[in-house]
Design a protein around this motif. Sequence first.
Motif, short mmCIF file in Angstrom:
data_model
loop_
_atom_site.label_atom_id
_atom_site.label_comp_id
_atom_site.label_asym_id
_atom_site.label_seq_id
_atom_site.Cartn_x
_atom_site.Cartn_y
_atom_site.Cartn_z
N ALA A 1 8.29 -11.37 7.95
CA ALA A 1 8.41 -12.67 7.35
C ALA A 1 7.38 -13.21 6.90
CB ALA A 1 9.09 -13.47 8.45
N TYR A 2 7.53 -13.83 5.79
CA TYR A 2 6.52 -14.85 4.90
C TYR A 2 7.04 -16.23 4.79
CZ TYR A 2 4.54 -10.42 2.78
OH TYR A 2 3.93 -9.22 2.39
N GLY A 3 6.00 -17.00 5.44
CA GLY A 3 6.40 -18.27 5.27
C GLY A 3 5.37 -19.14 4.40
N LEU A 4 5.88 -20.07 3.68
CA LEU A 4 5.28 -20.86 2.75
C LEU A 4 5.63 -22.42 3.03
CD1 LEU A 4 3.55 -20.54 0.05
CD2 LEU A 4 5.54 -20.54 -0.85
N ILE A 5 4.51 -23.20 3.19
CA ILE A 5 4.77 -24.57 3.52
C ILE A 5 4.28 -25.27 2.50
CG2 ILE A 5 3.95 -26.41 5.13
CD1 ILE A 5 3.66 -24.05 7.12
N MET B 1 2.61 -9.49 -5.22
CA MET B 1 1.78 -8.43 -4.93
C MET B 1 1.78 -8.31 -3.60
SD MET B 1 -1.02 -10.51 -7.70
CE MET B 1 -2.35 -9.45 -6.98
N ARG B 2 1.94 -9.37 -2.68
CA ARG B 2 1.68 -9.14 -1.26
C ARG B 2 2.78 -8.07 -0.79
NH1 ARG B 2 -2.01 -12.51 1.75
NH2 ARG B 2 -2.98 -13.70 0.53
N LEU B 3 4.08 -8.57 -1.33
CA LEU B 3 5.23 -7.54 -0.92
C LEU B 3 5.00 -6.10 -1.32
CD1 LEU B 3 7.72 -10.35 -1.81
CD2 LEU B 3 7.51 -9.36 0.55
N GLU B 4 4.43 -6.01 -2.69
CA GLU B 4 4.46 -4.64 -3.22
C GLU B 4 3.34 -3.81 -2.26
OE1 GLU B 4 4.88 -1.28 -5.75
OE2 GLU B 4 5.95 -3.05 -5.26
N ALA B 5 2.07 -4.42 -2.07
CA ALA B 5 1.21 -3.87 -1.07
C ALA B 5 1.83 -3.53 0.10
CB ALA B 5 -0.11 -4.79 -0.95
N ALA B 6 2.37 -4.23 0.70
CA ALA B 6 3.25 -3.98 2.03
C ALA B 6 4.27 -2.69 1.84
CB ALA B 6 3.99 -5.27 2.49
N ARG B 7 5.03 -2.77 0.81
CA ARG B 7 5.84 -1.66 0.55
C ARG B 7 5.36 -0.42 0.15
NH1 ARG B 7 7.16 1.43 -3.20
NH2 ARG B 7 6.09 0.71 -4.88
N VAL B 8 3.97 -0.31 -0.32
CA VAL B 8 3.30 0.94 -0.59
C VAL B 8 2.81 1.22 0.79
CG1 VAL B 8 1.30 1.62 -1.72
CG2 VAL B 8 2.77 0.37 -3.10
N LEU C 1 1.81 -20.70 13.27
CA LEU C 1 0.68 -19.64 14.07
C LEU C 1 1.04 -19.47 15.36
CD1 LEU C 1 -2.52 -21.46 12.41
CD2 LEU C 1 -1.41 -19.23 11.99
N ALA C 2 1.55 -20.45 16.20
CA ALA C 2 2.14 -20.43 17.38
C ALA C 2 3.20 -19.24 17.80
CB ALA C 2 2.50 -21.63 18.23
N GLY C 3 3.96 -19.15 16.84
CA GLY C 3 5.27 -18.29 17.08
C GLY C 3 4.89 -16.99 16.33
N GLY C 4 3.60 -16.81 15.59
CA GLY C 4 3.42 -15.32 15.37
C GLY C 4 4.87 -14.82 14.29
N GLY C 5 4.72 -13.67 14.23
CA GLY C 5 5.76 -12.63 13.74
C GLY C 5 6.06 -13.04 12.40
N PHE C 6 4.91 -13.15 11.63
CA PHE C 6 4.90 -13.40 10.12
C PHE C 6 3.93 -12.39 9.35
CE2 PHE C 6 2.05 -16.76 11.84
CZ PHE C 6 1.00 -16.33 11.09
N GLY C 7 4.18 -11.97 8.26
CA GLY C 7 3.15 -11.20 7.58
C GLY C 7 2.05 -12.07 6.71
#
Length: 103
Positions: free
Chosen positions: A1-5, A85-92, A21-27
Amino acid sequence: AYGLILTHDHALDYALVSAGLAGGGFGYLGVIGSKTKRARFLSRLRDDGFSDAVLDRLTCPIGLPQLKSKAPEVIAVSVAADLLMRLEAARVTHDEGISRASL
């Protein structure tokens, strides 16, 4: 998961960052703001018990660092490009892991 505030309120931003940050579980967890805001948040988050390893996962300011403009449309495109760019890097990385596992 990606979070944007992206709120208009620093106190709300801080509460959301702390919960994320407390919940974690994000990329990726990004919050709109300046280097000064980042420094203030990191200081408070350390005081609240967050480790440097956890804090390293926070991105602030968001977007491409090469683009210095504060214009809202530039920030929006910059953030979108950074996320793509981050999503593409994760996919690769994922695809390479699958290829290596099949050897």
